[in-house]
Scaffold this motif. Structure first.
Motif, short mmCIF file in Angstrom:
data_model
loop_
_atom_site.label_atom_id
_atom_site.label_comp_id
_atom_site.label_asym_id
_atom_site.label_seq_id
_atom_site.Cartn_x
_atom_site.Cartn_y
_atom_site.Cartn_z
N CYS A 1 0.85 -1.19 0.00
CA CYS A 1 0.00 0.00 0.00
C CYS A 1 0.89 1.24 0.00
O CYS A 1 1.66 1.45 0.94
CB CYS A 1 -0.91 0.02 1.23
SG CYS A 1 -2.04 -1.39 1.34
N ALA B 1 -3.98 1.77 -3.28
CA ALA B 1 -3.57 0.48 -2.73
C ALA B 1 -4.17 -0.66 -3.56
O ALA B 1 -5.04 -0.44 -4.40
CB ALA B 1 -4.04 0.38 -1.27
N ASP C 1 -4.91 -2.71 7.11
CA ASP C 1 -3.86 -2.06 6.31
C ASP C 1 -3.22 -0.92 7.09
O ASP C 1 -2.01 -0.68 6.99
CB ASP C 1 -4.45 -1.55 4.99
CG ASP C 1 -5.13 -2.66 4.19
OD1 ASP C 1 -4.68 -3.82 4.28
OD2 ASP C 1 -6.12 -2.36 3.50
#
Length: 399
Positions: free
Chosen positions: A152, A205, A222
């Protein structure tokens, strides 16, 4: 022998049956229609969407460097804003309102427009102001945060001096990490390193299997991975700041992170604290019956409906309702919310203060609208956050 007499025509019982048949059919049609609308609403909530045009450019005065837009509660706001456009310019910075009438607003252009510029009429008004990290004129580096869905992208704005205090910025629904750039200069001035993150399905991402939002129930992982990166880079005290849906994500991180020992506080800007209230409010804005919101929430929260709404798993609204989970909170929380937000109602923010007055502080704005508090009153916004950080002794400990 007398002939028997047979009634001619329908009896009252036959008429009643016919009416009941028609009513049952109408009810079935209405129920099906409500279910269809609810399914569409549910799918729309979890489906990442591109930027929506919400205003029109009526005129650009190159000599005066002004721009005239259709009037709306947002375009008429005092302060500095941004405008996403199409043509020779993709993004414009807007200054104060110079004039207006019931249909239009003329604002000062803070991005210079040349005489050869050509702009499409359709545009999107924005609270971003900055749309690229270079515009801050601060050192930064690009980073990749390893998460379960893949790398990400993130930006790190290091403090001027080495520090163990970091703030992780989490953007909202339908936007990306550039939304958080407004906050970086404040934290940089306080000696705090900023980490601006992306999360699954936000357009930067990686995409998850279904490609839909979990409304914070999945995205927090995340962000938790980003905390792990910050920890490896020397962070020992971490603040999390979430904008809109990023607020819902930040709260899930605070409640569930494996790195909770590092988290010292949470800052929320126009946050989603309870999705069920937000969806009910959104249905009302769209002129839909309350029942539609209830059906949409029901579809999103049940496993059997996941193929219909496109999610990988049910949305656990009970876990995302932080007012109901207020007793689980452990970190000081600062909320900045406008009572006329216009998108995410502030009532759940108020209720969270009532539920945990020992931890939660709410600064109420008015007129500022959704995620535009910095734009509307930057001085108050900055002073509020600075004061909260100082009162809680969240000043950096230099390495």
């Amino acid at each position: 022998m007398k002939a028997s007499r047979r009634a001619v025509g329908a009896t009252p019982t036959d008429a009643l049956r016919a009416v009941l048949f028609l009513l049952t059919g109408a009810l079935a049609v209405m129920t099906a229609l409500l279910a269809f609308v609810a399914a569409r609403m549910a799918r729309r909530v979890v489906t990442p969407a591109g930027r929506r045009t919400d205003t029109r450019i009526l005129d650009v005065d190159v000599a005066a460097q002004t721009i005239t837009l259709t009037r709306s509660p947002d375009t008429a706001l005092p302060g500095r804003y941004g405008l996403f456009t199409a043509g020779t310019e993709g993004y414009l910075k807007l200054g104060s309102v110079l004039s207006g009438d019931e249909d239009s607003v003329t604002r000062k252009l803070l991005t210079h427009i040349g005489s050869d510029a050509h702009l499409a009429a359709d545009a999107a008004f924005s609270g971003w102001y900055f749309d690229r990290p270079e515009q801050l004129h601060l050192p930064f580096e690009s980073e990749l945060v390893g998460s379960a869905v893949g790398p990400c992208p993130a930006w790190i704005f290091p403090a001027a001096e080495p520090t163990d205090t970091w703030v992780i910025q989490v953007h909202g629904r339908g936007t990306n990490r550039a939304e958080c750039l407004r906050a970086v200069p404040l934290f940089h001035g306080l000696g705090i390193t900023s980490l601006l993150v992306s999360y699954r399905n936000d357009g930067s991402a990686p995409r998850s299997r279904a490609g839909t939002y979990g409304l914070g129930a999945t995205e927090w992982r995340d962000v938790d991975a980003a905390i792990g990166l910050a920890r490896r880079r020397g962070a020992r005290r971490i603040l999390i700041m979430g904008w809109s849906m990023g607020g819902a994500i930040a709260l899930q991180v605070a409640l569930s992170s494996a790195h909770r020992d590092l988290i010292v506080g949470v800052i929320l800007e126009s946050p989603v604290v309870d999705w069920r209230r937000v969806l009910t409010y959104q249905a009302h804005l769209m002129g839909l019956p309350t029942a539609v919101a209830g059906l949409a929430i029901g579809a999103l929260s049940t496993e059997w409906a996941t193929p219909l709404v496109g999610t990988e798993a049910r949305i656990p609204f009970e876990r995302l309702d932080v007012v109901a989970r207020a007793s689980e909170l452990r970190h000081p929380i600062l909320i900045l919310h406008s009572d006329d937000d216009g998108f995410v109602p502030s009532d759940a923010s108020h209720d969270l203060v009532v539920a945990r007055p020992d931890l939660v502080e709410l600064q109420v704005f008015d007129t500022a609208r959704h995620t535009k508090l910095w734009n509307y009153d930057q001085d108050r916004w900055s002073a509020t956050i600075t004061d909260w950080l100082e009162r809680h002794d969240f000043t950096p400990q230099h390495a």
